[in-house]
Scaffold this active site. Structure first.
Site, PDB file in Angstrom:
ATOM      1  N   ASN A   1      -4.954 -19.462 -36.832  1.00  0.00           N
ATOM      2  CA  ASN A   1      -3.397 -19.780 -36.178  1.00  0.00           C
ATOM      3  C   ASN A   1      -2.384 -19.252 -36.996  1.00  0.00           C
ATOM      4  O   ASN A   1      -1.229 -19.592 -36.289  1.00  0.00           O
ATOM      5  CB  ASN A   1      -3.848 -21.536 -36.311  1.00  0.00           C
ATOM      6  CG  ASN A   1      -4.743 -21.928 -35.408  1.00  0.00           C
ATOM      7  OD1 ASN A   1      -5.268 -21.140 -34.457  1.00  0.00           O
ATOM      8  ND2 ASN A   1      -5.225 -23.066 -35.559  1.00  0.00           N
TER       9      ASN A   1
ATOM     10  N   ASP B   1      -8.663 -30.239 -36.273  1.00  0.00           N
ATOM     11  CA  ASP B   1      -9.667 -29.008 -35.843  1.00  0.00           C
ATOM     12  C   ASP B   1     -10.922 -29.284 -36.717  1.00  0.00           C
ATOM     13  O   ASP B   1     -11.838 -28.716 -36.508  1.00  0.00           O
ATOM     14  CB  ASP B   1      -9.051 -27.718 -36.015  1.00  0.00           C
ATOM     15  CG  ASP B   1      -7.836 -27.385 -35.318  1.00  0.00           C
ATOM     16  OD1 ASP B   1      -7.775 -28.046 -34.075  1.00  0.00           O
ATOM     17  OD2 ASP B   1      -6.905 -26.773 -35.554  1.00  0.00           O
TER      18      ASP B   1
ATOM     19  N   ARG C   1      -2.586 -29.910 -21.949  1.00  0.00           N
ATOM     20  CA  ARG C   1      -1.965 -29.114 -23.227  1.00  0.00           C
ATOM     21  C   ARG C   1      -0.597 -28.666 -22.712  1.00  0.00           C
ATOM     22  O   ARG C   1      -0.249 -27.745 -22.343  1.00  0.00           O
ATOM     23  CB  ARG C   1      -2.780 -28.201 -23.647  1.00  0.00           C
ATOM     24  CG  ARG C   1      -4.265 -28.631 -24.197  1.00  0.00           C
ATOM     25  CD  ARG C   1      -4.974 -27.213 -24.741  1.00  0.00           C
ATOM     26  NE  ARG C   1      -4.388 -27.042 -26.280  1.00  0.00           N
ATOM     27  CZ  ARG C   1      -4.645 -25.882 -27.018  1.00  0.00           C
ATOM     28  NH1 ARG C   1      -6.034 -25.285 -26.695  1.00  0.00           N
ATOM     29  NH2 ARG C   1      -4.370 -25.713 -28.231  1.00  0.00           N
TER      30      ARG C   1
HETATM   31  C1  EPZ Z   1      -2.364 -25.875 -32.541  1.00  0.00           C
HETATM   32  O1  EPZ Z   1      -2.359 -25.945 -31.263  1.00  0.00           O
HETATM   33  C2  EPZ Z   1      -3.737 -25.028 -32.730  1.00  0.00           C
HETATM   34  N1  EPZ Z   1      -3.809 -23.896 -32.100  1.00  0.00           N
HETATM   35  C3  EPZ Z   1      -4.851 -26.097 -32.525  1.00  0.00           C
HETATM   36  O2  EPZ Z   1      -5.925 -25.587 -33.262  1.00  0.00           O
HETATM   37  C4  EPZ Z   1      -4.617 -27.377 -33.043  1.00  0.00           C
HETATM   38  O3  EPZ Z   1      -5.677 -28.277 -32.736  1.00  0.00           O
HETATM   39  C5  EPZ Z   1      -3.268 -27.982 -32.895  1.00  0.00           C
HETATM   40  O4  EPZ Z   1      -2.320 -27.069 -33.183  1.00  0.00           O
HETATM   41  C6  EPZ Z   1      -2.979 -29.290 -33.662  1.00  0.00           C
HETATM   42  O5  EPZ Z   1      -3.167 -28.926 -34.886  1.00  0.00           O
HETATM   43  C7  EPZ Z   1      -3.169 -22.853 -32.600  1.00  0.00           C
HETATM   44  O6  EPZ Z   1      -2.204 -22.986 -33.621  1.00  0.00           O
HETATM   45  C8  EPZ Z   1      -3.164 -21.527 -31.839  1.00  0.00           C
HETATM   46  P1  EPZ Z   1       0.217 -28.747 -30.676  1.00  0.00           P
HETATM   47  P2  EPZ Z   1      -0.842 -26.281 -30.505  1.00  0.00           P
HETATM   48  O7  EPZ Z   1       1.491 -28.436 -29.929  1.00  0.00           O
HETATM   49  O8  EPZ Z   1       0.061 -25.647 -31.053  1.00  0.00           O
HETATM   50  C9  EPZ Z   1       1.316 -32.331 -27.800  1.00  0.00           C
HETATM   51  C10 EPZ Z   1      -8.195 -24.652 -32.905  1.00  0.00           C
HETATM   52  O9  EPZ Z   1      -9.243 -25.336 -32.681  1.00  0.00           O
HETATM   53  N2  EPZ Z   1       2.367 -31.680 -27.095  1.00  0.00           N
HETATM   54  O10 EPZ Z   1       0.700 -29.073 -32.086  1.00  0.00           O
HETATM   55  O11 EPZ Z   1      -1.351 -26.096 -28.851  1.00  0.00           O
HETATM   56  C11 EPZ Z   1      -0.184 -32.019 -27.413  1.00  0.00           C
HETATM   57  O12 EPZ Z   1      -0.488 -32.520 -26.125  1.00  0.00           O
HETATM   58  C12 EPZ Z   1      -6.957 -25.042 -32.130  1.00  0.00           C
HETATM   59  O13 EPZ Z   1      -7.972 -23.611 -33.567  1.00  0.00           O
HETATM   60  C13 EPZ Z   1       3.156 -32.068 -26.244  1.00  0.00           C
HETATM   61  O14 EPZ Z   1       3.095 -33.077 -25.971  1.00  0.00           O
HETATM   62  O15 EPZ Z   1      -0.903 -27.814 -30.618  1.00  0.00           O
HETATM   63  C14 EPZ Z   1      -1.039 -32.642 -28.547  1.00  0.00           C
HETATM   64  O16 EPZ Z   1      -1.361 -33.905 -28.188  1.00  0.00           O
HETATM   65  C15 EPZ Z   1      -7.346 -25.849 -30.953  1.00  0.00           C
HETATM   66  N3  EPZ Z   1       4.076 -31.071 -25.888  1.00  0.00           N
HETATM   67  C16 EPZ Z   1      -0.072 -32.355 -29.946  1.00  0.00           C
HETATM   68  O17 EPZ Z   1       1.181 -32.479 -29.131  1.00  0.00           O
HETATM   69  C17 EPZ Z   1       4.230 -30.013 -26.177  1.00  0.00           C
HETATM   70  O18 EPZ Z   1       5.212 -29.118 -25.786  1.00  0.00           O
HETATM   71  C18 EPZ Z   1      -0.234 -31.569 -30.722  1.00  0.00           C
HETATM   72  O19 EPZ Z   1      -0.252 -30.255 -30.094  1.00  0.00           O
HETATM   73  C19 EPZ Z   1       3.280 -29.384 -27.071  1.00  0.00           C
HETATM   74  C20 EPZ Z   1       2.403 -30.375 -27.662  1.00  0.00           C
END
Ligand code: EPZ
Length: 429
Positions: A23, A306, A122
């Site tokens: 990541n 994760d 997402r």
């Molecule tokens: C990152 O995803 C990671 N992916 C994910 O890892 C990880 O699960 C996640 O962060 C949480 O730690 C990468 O870094 C490529 P978020 P990301 O935006 O950035 C909500 C793995 O297995 N949200 O932190 O997409 C969302 O719905 C992967 O390696 C909004 O509401 O996650 C979630 O509930 C899978 N609006 C929470 O925030 C937004 O615009 C966290 O999502 C963005 C997110």
């Protein structure tokens, strides 16, 4: 197609070396666009998400050269801000980082909607909110997200409504070359957020506060290439830590940052494993019974979502009842159905799963429902009696380098087998 065939029942014993953080890598590769010069990135993991990121850079006109198994030279001097194609974006979530990076360097970007693991809804509203507050208009046309500014990225003070890794990193990328100062509040503090800021600072950016709740970015146009080594993968390390604890083994896990592993170490110790920390390694072993533990996932420094499915597998075998509460993603218990095929006793109710420990898991045909769920199925298979077959393993290849080789070196009996799928019948080929 390929599947894993695993004969369980052998403890993992020996040493394993962890690769660079997926990541961080999938954000730092697009970030090289901002350098507009030659970057040498080391400790890159050999995984398909990295391969896709590099293909996108190459399609945009970067020249890319492997220097060793883990080091790559990337020259983004002549990169063109063309649309990033749907075919590549669909293959991974992190393709959205090309939005921030292209916007930051060129003042506009067009990137197809991202793919990635199915963890429920997402949204990327917080990414778009940050871009908007920095002066970028956005529109979605034909499956592409388009961003445009009049005179580049402007100063802004942004308060995120929810803590998001992706939105925090995307805002940093967009702001690195802004006309003025951008302040980000209520940001994600994950080690890979800090790593992206450190990379950009090595390229000449002025980013302060990464790893805390407030990040301040003084935009500069004078970024340049640099040499940078990506941090070790916290979740790959955690996966082998669980493997050692689950199988009653003893594994020295090298090339890690023990501080980044603390939330995982804490839960493993409560579950009855022993963890010894060294400067850049941890040793994990277990001799007594697995103890039940309650876990609630949360943004860093909380317990990482994760690792949730991996701890779930361990708790299937605990001497008692454990409760896992998933508070980041709405659909991250899809692996439970697969574990139930192997004899696990788990009840899911919305965001909460209750794990009643069972004395044994048994082999069964199962699927990798997403990347980490796939790794969890491998761990379950290693601990189960009999031969387990795992399909849909392309999810696992997105994030785990050389997993067959690494597990084999630890004494596991695991093979990658090709098969052809015809009319619902799998034929081993
Ligand atoms: C990152 O995803 C990671 N992916 C994910 O890892 C990880 O699960 C996640 O962060 C949480 O730690 C990468 O870094 C490529 P978020 P990301 O935006 O950035 C909500 C793995 O297995 N949200 O932190 O997409 C969302 O719905 C992967 O390696 C909004 O509401 O996650 C979630 O509930 C899978 N609006 C929470 O925030 C937004 O615009 C966290 O999502 C963005 C997110």
């Amino acid at each position: 197609m390929e599947k894993f065939v695993i004969r369980g029942g052998r403890p993992l014993v020996g040493e394993v070396t962890i690769g660079g953080a997926k990541n961080a890598a999938v954000a730092i590769l697009p970030a090289t666009i901002l350098a507009g010069g030659v970057c040498v990135i080391d400790n890159l993991p050999n995984i398909s998400d990295v391969a896709v990121s590099v293909r996108i850079l190459a399609e945009l006109g970067a020249s890319v050269r492997m220097l060793s198994k883990t080091a790559m030279e990337i020259d983004t001097t002549h990169l063109r801000p063309e649309p990033v194609s749907d075919e590549l974006c669909r293959q991974m979530r992190a393709s959205y980082y090309f939005l921030g990076a292209l916007l930051g360097r060129f003042g506009y970007a067009s990137v197809a909607m991202p793919g990635g693991c199915n963890l429920g809804t997402r949204p990327i509203d917080q990414h778009l909110k940050a871009f908007r507050e920095m002066g970028a208009e956005n529109s979605v046309e034909g499956g592409y997200i388009n961003l445009s500014t009049v005179n580049g990225v402007q100063e802004a003070h942004i308060f995120f409504d929810t803590v998001s890794v992706g939105a925090t990193i995307n805002a940093i990328l967009a702001a690195a070359c802004a006309n003025g100062t951008v302040v980000l509040e209520n940001v994600a503090k994950e080690p890979h957020v800090v790593d992206v800021a450190n990379f950009l600072n090595t390229c000449g950016a002025d980013i302060r506060g990464a790893g805390t709740d407030v990040i301040k970015i003084r935009g500069t146009k004078n970024l340049h290439g640099c040499e940078y080594s990506i941090i070790p993968d916290q979740i790959e390390a955690g996966t082998y830590m669980v493997g050692a604890a689950l199988t009653g083994g003893n594994v020295l896990i090298r090339n890690v940052t023990p501080k980044h592993l603390e939330p995982i170490t804490d839960k493993l110790e409560r579950a009855g494993a022993s963890v010894e920390e060294y400067d850049d390694a941890v040793r994990v072993w277990r001799s007594g019974e697995i103890q039940p533990v309650n876990i609630k996932t949360a943004p860093h420094p909380g317990f990482p979502t994760d690792m949730q499915s991996l701890m779930g597998v361990l708790l299937c075998r605990a001497a008692g009842t454990s409760i896992i509460t998933e508070s980041v993603w709405e659909s991250r218990f899809r692996y439970v159905e697969e574990l139930q095929r192997m004899g696990a006793n788990i009840q899911v109710n919305g965001k909460v799963a209750v794990f009643e420990g069972v004395p044994e898991l048994q082999a069964a045909p199962v699927r990798a429902t997403d990347l980490r769920a796939g790794a969890a199925m491998i761990m379950a298979a290693l601990a189960a009696s009999g031969v387990t077959e795992i399909e849909d393993i392309e999810h696992i290849d997105r994030g785990y380098e050389d997993i067959v080789e690494k597990l084999t070196a630890l004494g596991a009996d695991i093979r990658r087998v090709e098969f052809v799928q015809s009319a619902g019948i799998n034929q081993v080929g």
